[in-house]
Scaffold this motif. Structure first.
Motif, short mmCIF file in Angstrom:
data_model
loop_
_atom_site.label_atom_id
_atom_site.label_comp_id
_atom_site.label_asym_id
_atom_site.label_seq_id
_atom_site.Cartn_x
_atom_site.Cartn_y
_atom_site.Cartn_z
N ALA A 38 0.85 -1.19 0.00
CA ALA A 38 0.00 0.00 0.00
C ALA A 38 0.88 1.24 0.00
O ALA A 38 1.86 1.32 0.75
N GLY A 39 0.54 2.21 -0.86
CA GLY A 39 1.32 3.44 -0.98
C GLY A 39 1.64 3.73 -2.43
O GLY A 39 0.81 3.53 -3.32
N ARG A 40 2.87 4.19 -2.68
CA ARG A 40 3.33 4.47 -4.04
C ARG A 40 4.42 3.46 -4.41
O ARG A 40 5.43 3.34 -3.72
N PHE A 41 4.22 2.77 -5.53
CA PHE A 41 5.16 1.76 -5.97
C PHE A 41 4.81 1.37 -7.40
O PHE A 41 3.83 1.86 -7.98
N LEU A 42 5.61 0.48 -8.00
CA LEU A 42 5.35 0.01 -9.35
C LEU A 42 4.11 -0.87 -9.37
O LEU A 42 4.03 -1.86 -8.65
N SER A 43 3.13 -0.50 -10.17
CA SER A 43 1.96 -1.35 -10.32
C SER A 43 2.32 -2.55 -11.18
O SER A 43 3.26 -2.51 -11.98
N PRO A 44 1.62 -3.68 -11.02
CA PRO A 44 1.92 -4.88 -11.81
C PRO A 44 1.95 -4.56 -13.30
O PRO A 44 1.03 -3.93 -13.83
N SER A 45 3.01 -4.99 -13.98
CA SER A 45 3.18 -4.61 -15.38
C SER A 45 4.19 -5.52 -16.04
O SER A 45 4.49 -6.60 -15.54
N SER A 46 4.76 -5.07 -17.15
CA SER A 46 5.71 -5.87 -17.92
C SER A 46 7.03 -6.05 -17.18
O SER A 46 7.35 -5.30 -16.26
N ARG A 47 7.79 -7.06 -17.58
CA ARG A 47 9.12 -7.28 -17.00
C ARG A 47 10.00 -6.05 -17.17
O ARG A 47 10.74 -5.66 -16.25
N ALA A 48 9.94 -5.43 -18.34
CA ALA A 48 10.77 -4.25 -18.60
C ALA A 48 10.49 -3.15 -17.59
O ALA A 48 11.41 -2.48 -17.10
N ASN A 49 9.22 -2.94 -17.26
CA ASN A 49 8.87 -1.90 -16.31
C ASN A 49 9.22 -2.30 -14.89
O ASN A 49 9.68 -1.48 -14.08
N MET A 50 9.03 -3.57 -14.53
CA MET A 50 9.32 -4.03 -13.17
C MET A 50 10.83 -4.03 -12.89
O MET A 50 11.25 -3.87 -11.75
N ALA A 51 11.64 -4.25 -13.93
CA ALA A 51 13.09 -4.24 -13.76
C ALA A 51 13.64 -2.83 -13.72
O ALA A 51 14.54 -2.52 -12.94
N MET B 225 -7.51 2.62 -11.75
CA MET B 225 -6.90 1.72 -12.72
C MET B 225 -6.73 0.34 -12.09
O MET B 225 -6.26 0.21 -10.96
N TYR B 226 -7.12 -0.68 -12.83
CA TYR B 226 -6.90 -2.07 -12.43
C TYR B 226 -5.63 -2.57 -13.12
O TYR B 226 -5.45 -2.37 -14.32
N ALA B 227 -4.77 -3.22 -12.37
CA ALA B 227 -3.52 -3.73 -12.95
C ALA B 227 -3.20 -5.10 -12.36
O ALA B 227 -3.42 -5.34 -11.16
N GLY B 228 -2.69 -6.00 -13.19
CA GLY B 228 -2.34 -7.33 -12.71
C GLY B 228 -1.23 -7.96 -13.53
O GLY B 228 -1.00 -7.58 -14.68
N ARG B 229 -0.54 -8.91 -12.91
CA ARG B 229 0.53 -9.65 -13.60
C ARG B 229 0.53 -11.09 -13.10
O ARG B 229 0.31 -11.36 -11.91
N LEU B 230 0.80 -12.01 -14.04
CA LEU B 230 0.91 -13.43 -13.75
C LEU B 230 2.13 -13.96 -14.49
O LEU B 230 2.29 -13.69 -15.69
N GLN B 231 3.01 -14.68 -13.79
CA GLN B 231 4.17 -15.26 -14.46
C GLN B 231 4.49 -16.63 -13.87
O GLN B 231 4.20 -16.90 -12.71
N TYR B 232 5.09 -17.47 -14.72
CA TYR B 232 5.46 -18.82 -14.27
C TYR B 232 6.89 -19.11 -14.69
O TYR B 232 7.28 -18.89 -15.85
N SER B 233 7.69 -19.62 -13.75
CA SER B 233 9.09 -19.95 -13.99
C SER B 233 9.24 -21.46 -14.13
O SER B 233 8.98 -22.20 -13.18
N PHE B 234 9.70 -21.91 -15.29
CA PHE B 234 9.83 -23.34 -15.55
C PHE B 234 11.18 -23.88 -15.07
O PHE B 234 11.26 -25.05 -14.68
N TRP B 235 12.23 -23.06 -15.11
CA TRP B 235 13.55 -23.50 -14.66
C TRP B 235 13.79 -22.94 -13.26
O TRP B 235 13.02 -23.21 -12.36
N ASP B 236 14.85 -22.18 -13.06
CA ASP B 236 15.08 -21.58 -11.75
C ASP B 236 13.97 -20.59 -11.42
O ASP B 236 13.41 -19.93 -12.30
N LYS B 237 13.68 -20.47 -10.13
CA LYS B 237 12.60 -19.60 -9.69
C LYS B 237 13.06 -18.14 -9.65
O LYS B 237 14.23 -17.83 -9.52
N GLU B 238 12.09 -17.24 -9.76
CA GLU B 238 12.33 -15.80 -9.69
C GLU B 238 11.49 -15.21 -8.57
O GLU B 238 10.44 -14.62 -8.82
N PRO B 239 11.91 -15.35 -7.34
CA PRO B 239 11.13 -14.78 -6.24
C PRO B 239 11.22 -13.26 -6.22
O PRO B 239 12.18 -12.67 -6.73
N GLY B 240 10.24 -12.61 -5.64
CA GLY B 240 10.27 -11.17 -5.52
C GLY B 240 9.30 -10.49 -6.46
O GLY B 240 8.92 -11.03 -7.49
#
Length: 378
Positions: free
Chosen positions: A116-129, A209-224
């Motif tokens: 809660a607050g100000r932060f990156l809303s769920p979006s593309s990998r490019a934006n999250m990185a 604005m509604y925003a969401g992201r879903l991702q799945y890691s098949f090899w090594d995991k990407e926590p965070g």
């Protein structure tokens, strides 16, 4: 003690997993008060030299040194359930600092948290990185990842989001509600859109604005939650992600009102080899403004590949890369091809990059750019 080099990223990891360090990161300053109680402080900076063809006022080339970004990172923890972060940024030609992250993180379980607050809303990998954790020249794919470039406060929004993982952290998902009142902040629309594309119009509703992201890691995991564009040879990655945003009446001029929506699918593949690691990143974007702003409506995609060598040369490792971006808007197409090489001295803590860019914009002359940039984080 090794922790994350970017304190905001360290706190982001707390939303979905324990605070485990990444192999490419280094410590920020941390003061511990007790069990699960601490304050951490760090900073980062990016500077560059650029030579841009035909961009000077006399029609010649420009030659500029620029402090592209300077950030202060602060994070803290009251206990294992309540954490927070505060980060500021100086970017571009504006010497004033902005608050980019100011969020409380409420950790319900090891796999579920509320931000809660100000932060990156769920979006593309490019934006999250973002610019500090990309495999390119220290800058995100700003031709194609439009929201990271135009929207919010350097891609951030005020709101709330559920951030969680499942299936042993292989599935990561997030969903939130955000103010999103600056969708077109730096789009170049000028007075037509007003500040953030929300010009005064009596027919415009004040929707969230509604925003969401879903991702799945098949090899090594990407926590965070906050991500990275490349693991620099430390992991084998095969991850697919999808993300979307929608804001009713999010595109408004003085004469028209329409909904704003975008969706994206992205892929990151990295494989460790005998002499190094090869990487491939790709993404597709679709933007819709209900025909209110044709220059921000259309399809975009990018493809980036690189190879980092295990063998150190001097202080660090070389990573040549190539990246292509295309945004085919309803007002014209923009394309950019980057050929560059990164020199990683200490992962994303210390690096130097040289890149040649070929920029093509419909209706304008092609433009060649040469940029040398430096990144440091402490």
């Amino acid at each position: 003690m090794k922790k994350m080099n970017k304190v905001a990223y360290l706190v982001a990891l707390a939303s979905t997993t324990t605070l485990a360090p990444m192999a490419t990161s280094q410590a920020a300053g941390t003061i511990t008060f007790g069990e699960d109680q601490y304050i951490s402080v760090g900073f980062g900076l990016r500077g560059s030299y650029s030579n841009i063809e035909d961009a000077a006022s006399d029609g010649g080339n420009t030659n500029d040194f620029e402090l592209d970004s300077a950030r202060l990172y602060v994070s803290g923890s009251l206990n294992k359930y309540i954490k927070g972060m505060f980060n500021s940024e100086k970017s571009g030609g504006n010497d004033s600092f902005q608050i980019i992250d100011a969020a409380g993180i409420f950790q319900f379980t090891p796999d579920m948290a509320l931000w809660a607050g100000r932060f990156l809303s769920p979006s593309s990998r490019a934006n999250m990185a973002g610019p500090y954790y990309t495999s390119g020249d220290g800058y995100w794919a700003n031709i194609t990842a439009r929201y990271g470039w135009n929207g919010g406060t350097i891609g951030r929004d005020d709101g709330v989001a559920l951030v969680a993982t499942a299936f042993d952290q292989r599935l990561a998902y997030s969903f939130g509600l955000f103010e999103a009142d600056k969708i077109f902040e730096f789009s170049g629309l000028g007075n037509e859109a007003g500040r953030g594309g929300n010009a005064t119009n009596p027919n415009q509703d004040d929707d969230l604005m509604y925003a969401g992201r879903l991702q799945y890691s098949f090899w090594d995991k990407e926590p965070g939650y906050y991500g990275t564009g490349n693991y620099l040879g430390t992991k084998d990655i095969f991850t697919i992600g999808v993300a979307g945003r929608h804001k009713g009446d999010g595109a408004a001029s003085t004469t028209a009102v329409g909904d704003y929506s975008q969706w994206t699918v992205d892929l990151l593949v990295e494989k460790k080899l005998a002499a190094g690691a090869v990487s491939l990143e790709a993404a597709y974007f679709d933007y819709d403004t209900d025909d209110v702003f044709l220059s921000e409506q259309g399809e975009a995609y990018y493809v980036s590949t690189g190879y980092i060598f295990n063998q150190k040369v001097g202080w660090g490792q070389f990573m040549p890369f190539v990246r292509y971006q295309s945004f085919d808007s309803d007002a014209g197409e923009t394309e950019r091809t980057d050929f560059g090489v990164n020199y990683f001295i200490d992962g994303y803590n210390a690096s130097v990059t040289a890149v040649y860019r070929d920029l093509e914009r419909e209706g304008l002359a092609d433009q060649d750019q040469f940029v040398v940039s430096m990144q440091l984080q402490f």
